[in-house]
Write a protein that holds these residues in place. Structure first.
Motif, PDB file in Angstrom:
ATOM      1  N   GLY A  21       0.777  -1.313   0.035  1.00 17.49           N
ATOM      2  CA  GLY A  21       0.029  -0.001  -0.042  1.00 17.49           C
ATOM      3  C   GLY A  21       0.800   1.249   0.067  1.00 17.49           C
ATOM      4  O   GLY A  21       0.299   2.478   0.366  1.00 17.49           O
ATOM      5  N   ALA A  22       2.121   1.072  -0.103  1.00 18.25           N
ATOM      6  CA  ALA A  22       3.012   2.472  -0.360  1.00 18.25           C
ATOM      7  C   ALA A  22       2.991   3.097  -1.549  1.00 18.25           C
ATOM      8  O   ALA A  22       2.924   2.553  -2.371  1.00 18.25           O
ATOM      9  N   LEU A  23       2.757   4.560  -1.601  1.00 23.60           N
ATOM     10  CA  LEU A  23       2.665   5.408  -2.703  1.00 23.60           C
ATOM     11  C   LEU A  23       4.324   5.511  -3.376  1.00 23.60           C
ATOM     12  O   LEU A  23       4.204   5.488  -4.445  1.00 23.60           O
ATOM     13  N   GLY A  24       5.245   5.462  -2.446  1.00 26.77           N
ATOM     14  CA  GLY A  24       6.162   5.707  -2.945  1.00 26.77           C
ATOM     15  C   GLY A  24       7.418   5.457  -1.797  1.00 26.77           C
ATOM     16  O   GLY A  24       7.108   5.085  -0.452  1.00 26.77           O
ATOM     17  N   ALA A  25       8.711   5.878  -2.409  1.00 24.96           N
ATOM     18  CA  ALA A  25       9.772   5.639  -1.244  1.00 24.96           C
ATOM     19  C   ALA A  25      10.865   6.950  -1.391  1.00 24.96           C
ATOM     20  O   ALA A  25      11.057   7.283  -2.496  1.00 24.96           O
ATOM     21  N   VAL A  26      11.588   7.118  -0.410  1.00 16.60           N
ATOM     22  CA  VAL A  26      12.711   7.794  -0.266  1.00 16.60           C
ATOM     23  C   VAL A  26      13.922   6.823   0.010  1.00 16.60           C
ATOM     24  O   VAL A  26      13.931   6.130   0.850  1.00 16.60           O
ATOM     25  N   VAL A  27      14.963   6.848  -0.996  1.00 17.05           N
ATOM     26  CA  VAL A  27      16.220   6.095  -0.611  1.00 17.05           C
ATOM     27  C   VAL A  27      17.452   7.086  -0.280  1.00 17.05           C
ATOM     28  O   VAL A  27      17.735   7.887  -1.151  1.00 17.05           O
ATOM     29  N   LEU A  28      17.436   6.951   1.113  1.00 15.51           N
ATOM     30  CA  LEU A  28      18.635   7.752   1.495  1.00 15.51           C
ATOM     31  C   LEU A  28      19.995   7.251   1.289  1.00 15.51           C
ATOM     32  O   LEU A  28      20.279   5.944   1.390  1.00 15.51           O
ATOM     33  N   ILE A  29      20.803   7.912   0.960  1.00 19.13           N
ATOM     34  CA  ILE A  29      22.359   7.404   0.411  1.00 19.13           C
ATOM     35  C   ILE A  29      23.385   8.240   1.101  1.00 19.13           C
ATOM     36  O   ILE A  29      23.236   9.444   1.704  1.00 19.13           O
ATOM     37  N   ASP A  30      24.574   7.638   1.416  1.00 21.80           N
ATOM     38  CA  ASP A  30      25.535   8.182   1.724  1.00 21.80           C
ATOM     39  C   ASP A  30      26.631   8.121   0.721  1.00 21.80           C
ATOM     40  O   ASP A  30      27.143   7.043   0.477  1.00 21.80           O
ATOM     41  N   THR A  31      27.298   9.305   0.512  1.00 23.43           N
ATOM     42  CA  THR A  31      28.219   9.202  -0.567  1.00 23.43           C
ATOM     43  C   THR A  31      29.494   8.397  -0.148  1.00 23.43           C
ATOM     44  O   THR A  31      30.360   8.292  -1.308  1.00 23.43           O
ATOM     45  N   ARG A  32      29.801   8.342   0.858  1.00 22.29           N
ATOM     46  CA  ARG A  32      30.976   7.674   1.439  1.00 22.29           C
ATOM     47  C   ARG A  32      30.698   6.165   1.106  1.00 22.29           C
ATOM     48  O   ARG A  32      31.819   5.424   1.221  1.00 22.29           O
ATOM     49  N   ARG A  33      29.534   5.517   1.136  1.00 18.47           N
ATOM     50  CA  ARG A  33      29.419   4.211   0.970  1.00 18.47           C
ATOM     51  C   ARG A  33      28.002   3.932  -0.221  1.00 18.47           C
ATOM     52  O   ARG A  33      27.226   3.391   0.207  1.00 18.47           O
ATOM     53  N   LEU A  34      28.312   4.305  -1.225  1.00 12.35           N
ATOM     54  CA  LEU A  34      27.195   4.371  -2.184  1.00 12.35           C
ATOM     55  C   LEU A  34      26.825   2.789  -2.626  1.00 12.35           C
ATOM     56  O   LEU A  34      25.821   2.554  -2.794  1.00 12.35           O
ATOM     57  N   GLU A  35      28.000   1.890  -2.295  1.00 12.00           N
ATOM     58  CA  GLU A  35      27.729   0.579  -2.711  1.00 12.00           C
ATOM     59  C   GLU A  35      26.432  -0.027  -1.839  1.00 12.00           C
ATOM     60  O   GLU A  35      25.729  -0.919  -2.463  1.00 12.00           O
ATOM     61  N   VAL A  36      26.247   0.554  -0.627  1.00  7.90           N
ATOM     62  CA  VAL A  36      25.166  -0.215  -0.064  1.00  7.90           C
ATOM     63  C   VAL A  36      23.731   0.156  -0.387  1.00  7.90           C
ATOM     64  O   VAL A  36      22.809  -0.519   0.202  1.00  7.90           O
ATOM     65  N   SER A  37      23.461   1.060  -1.360  1.00  8.67           N
ATOM     66  CA  SER A  37      22.402   1.611  -1.962  1.00  8.67           C
ATOM     67  C   SER A  37      22.231   0.712  -3.223  1.00  8.67           C
ATOM     68  O   SER A  37      20.807   0.680  -3.700  1.00  8.67           O
ATOM     69  N   PHE A  38      22.918  -0.104  -3.928  1.00 11.85           N
ATOM     70  CA  PHE A  38      22.482  -0.544  -4.984  1.00 11.85           C
ATOM     71  C   PHE A  38      21.448  -1.631  -4.961  1.00 11.85           C
ATOM     72  O   PHE A  38      20.453  -1.703  -5.737  1.00 11.85           O
ATOM     73  N   ASP A  39      21.666  -2.477  -3.903  1.00  8.16           N
ATOM     74  CA  ASP A  39      20.553  -3.478  -3.716  1.00  8.16           C
ATOM     75  C   ASP A  39      19.328  -3.186  -3.258  1.00  8.16           C
ATOM     76  O   ASP A  39      18.075  -3.562  -3.579  1.00  8.16           O
ATOM     77  N   VAL A  40      19.435  -2.049  -2.427  1.00  9.40           N
ATOM     78  CA  VAL A  40      17.947  -1.268  -2.156  1.00  9.40           C
ATOM     79  C   VAL A  40      17.434  -0.737  -3.269  1.00  9.40           C
ATOM     80  O   VAL A  40      16.003  -0.973  -3.493  1.00  9.40           O
ATOM     81  N   ILE A  41      17.931  -0.094  -4.362  1.00  8.59           N
ATOM     82  CA  ILE A  41      17.432   0.519  -5.289  1.00  8.59           C
ATOM     83  C   ILE A  41      17.037  -0.571  -6.346  1.00  8.59           C
ATOM     84  O   ILE A  41      15.858  -0.490  -6.743  1.00  8.59           O
ATOM     85  N   GLY A  42      17.669  -1.583  -6.295  1.00  3.92           N
ATOM     86  CA  GLY A  42      17.334  -2.645  -7.143  1.00  3.92           C
ATOM     87  C   GLY A  42      15.745  -3.380  -6.909  1.00  3.92           C
ATOM     88  O   GLY A  42      15.177  -3.741  -7.662  1.00  3.92           O
ATOM     89  N   ARG A  43      16.013  -3.419  -5.710  1.00  8.09           N
ATOM     90  CA  ARG A  43      14.612  -4.158  -4.924  1.00  8.09           C
ATOM     91  C   ARG A  43      13.262  -3.305  -5.166  1.00  8.09           C
ATOM     92  O   ARG A  43      12.355  -3.794  -5.446  1.00  8.09           O
ATOM     93  N   LEU A  44      13.662  -1.910  -5.054  1.00 10.88           N
ATOM     94  CA  LEU A  44      12.343  -1.099  -5.368  1.00 10.88           C
ATOM     95  C   LEU A  44      12.131  -1.072  -7.049  1.00 10.88           C
ATOM     96  O   LEU A  44      10.666  -1.043  -7.151  1.00 10.88           O
ATOM     97  N   GLU A  45      13.053  -1.150  -7.621  1.00 10.61           N
ATOM     98  CA  GLU A  45      12.731  -1.207  -9.329  1.00 10.61           C
ATOM     99  C   GLU A  45      12.114  -2.681  -9.553  1.00 10.61           C
ATOM    100  O   GLU A  45      11.109  -2.844 -10.380  1.00 10.61           O
ATOM    101  N   GLU A  46      12.468  -3.754  -8.747  1.00 17.55           N
ATOM    102  CA  GLU A  46      11.735  -4.916  -9.055  1.00 17.55           C
ATOM    103  C   GLU A  46      10.461  -4.953  -8.622  1.00 17.55           C
ATOM    104  O   GLU A  46       9.454  -5.314  -9.092  1.00 17.55           O
ATOM    105  N   ARG A  47       9.980  -4.132  -7.567  1.00 13.32           N
ATOM    106  CA  ARG A  47       8.681  -4.086  -7.114  1.00 13.32           C
ATOM    107  C   ARG A  47       7.853  -2.961  -7.907  1.00 13.32           C
ATOM    108  O   ARG A  47       6.641  -2.838  -7.643  1.00 13.32           O
ATOM    109  N   GLY A  48       8.582  -2.042  -8.683  1.00 12.40           N
ATOM    110  CA  GLY A  48       7.884  -1.193  -9.393  1.00 12.40           C
ATOM    111  C   GLY A  48       7.348   0.271  -8.366  1.00 12.40           C
ATOM    112  O   GLY A  48       6.464   0.796  -8.685  1.00 12.40           O
ATOM    113  N   VAL A  49       8.154   0.162  -7.352  1.00 16.12           N
ATOM    114  CA  VAL A  49       7.756   1.303  -6.517  1.00 16.12           C
ATOM    115  C   VAL A  49       8.454   2.563  -6.860  1.00 16.12           C
ATOM    116  O   VAL A  49       9.731   2.785  -6.946  1.00 16.12           O
ATOM    117  N   PRO A  50       7.749   3.473  -6.923  1.00 17.74           N
ATOM    118  CA  PRO A  50       8.287   4.964  -7.248  1.00 17.74           C
ATOM    119  C   PRO A  50       9.374   5.576  -6.177  1.00 17.74           C
ATOM    120  O   PRO A  50       8.847   5.543  -4.897  1.00 17.74           O
TER     121      PRO A  50
END
Length: 216
Positions: A126-155
């Motif tokens: 039931g979520a309308l969308g999401a905010v992905v918080l990133i830390d430029t010191r560790r961008l790699e920790v965001s890759f899987d998070v973004i991938g999971r949102l894209e798989e679910r079709g969550v804006p």
């Protein structure tokens, strides 16, 4: 985290036995005029500031599920850049913002560690969308998070939580590094500040509105 604790002193009820039980503050109670609600999820890697953002922008005392970090997390949780962090979210954070007298926005912050990602299935219902918080010191920790949102079709929008010792990159460099579509908004923020966190949510709302217009 300090969520304006001096402002959030709870009212108390007294049982017949004289025991004081904390009760909800008047401002924490749901207004009777509210008829509908929308849900936004705040995601990101470990230690990027999700709990901080929920606490800074919520108009009610935020519900958190932080537990003290132990030796068991060594070698499991990547705490680079967050070495002073002593607690971590193990279920979710929850906050609320009243948009109008009839509409409220619910905020759900997810745990960052991969071992807790099984909780995502329920949180995103039931979520309308999401905010992905990133830390430029560790961008790699965001890759899987973004991938999971894209798989679910969550804006989603990207919020770069600008840590003082974090490197600064132009938005288009971040877009390339994160392999984002051209239309995904990227905004810099300070998750500790209410106004900055509010601007992130407004960016997401505008993005969702634009998407709805394009589908119409």
């Amino acid at each position: 985290m300090d969520y304006r604790s001096s402002e959030h002193a709870a009212a108390t009820d007294v049982t017949p036995g004289g025991v004081h039980i904390p009760g909800p503050r008047a401002e924490d109670r749901m207004p009777e005029t509210v008829t509908s609600a929308v849900k936004i999820v705040i995601v990101g890697g470990f230690g990027v500031g999700k709990t901080t953002m929920v606490g800074s922008v919520s108009e009610i005392r935020p519900l958190t599920t932080e537990e003290t970090m132990t030796q068991a997390g060594i070698g499991v949780d990547d705490n680079y850049g967050s070495e002073t962090k002593t607690a971590t979210t193990v279920a979710m954070d929850f906050g609320r913002i009243r948009i109008t007298d009839e509409l409220v926005l619910y905020l759900f912050g997810t745990p960052g560690q991969e071992r807790f990602w099984f909780l995502w299935n329920g949180l995103f219902e039931g979520a309308l969308g999401a905010v992905v918080l990133i830390d430029t010191r560790r961008l790699e920790v965001s890759f899987d998070v973004i991938g999971r949102l894209e798989e679910r079709g969550v804006p989603f929008v990207i919020a770069n939580n600008a840590f003082p010792d974090g490197p600064r990159y132009p938005a288009e460099e971040l877009r390339s590094a994160l392999d984002l579509d051209p239309h995904v908004p990227i905004i810099e923020c300070d998750a500790r500040r209410r106004a900055s966190s509010r601007d992130v949510l407004l960016t997401l709302m505008r993005y969702l509105h634009e998407m709805a217009l394009h589908r119409a």
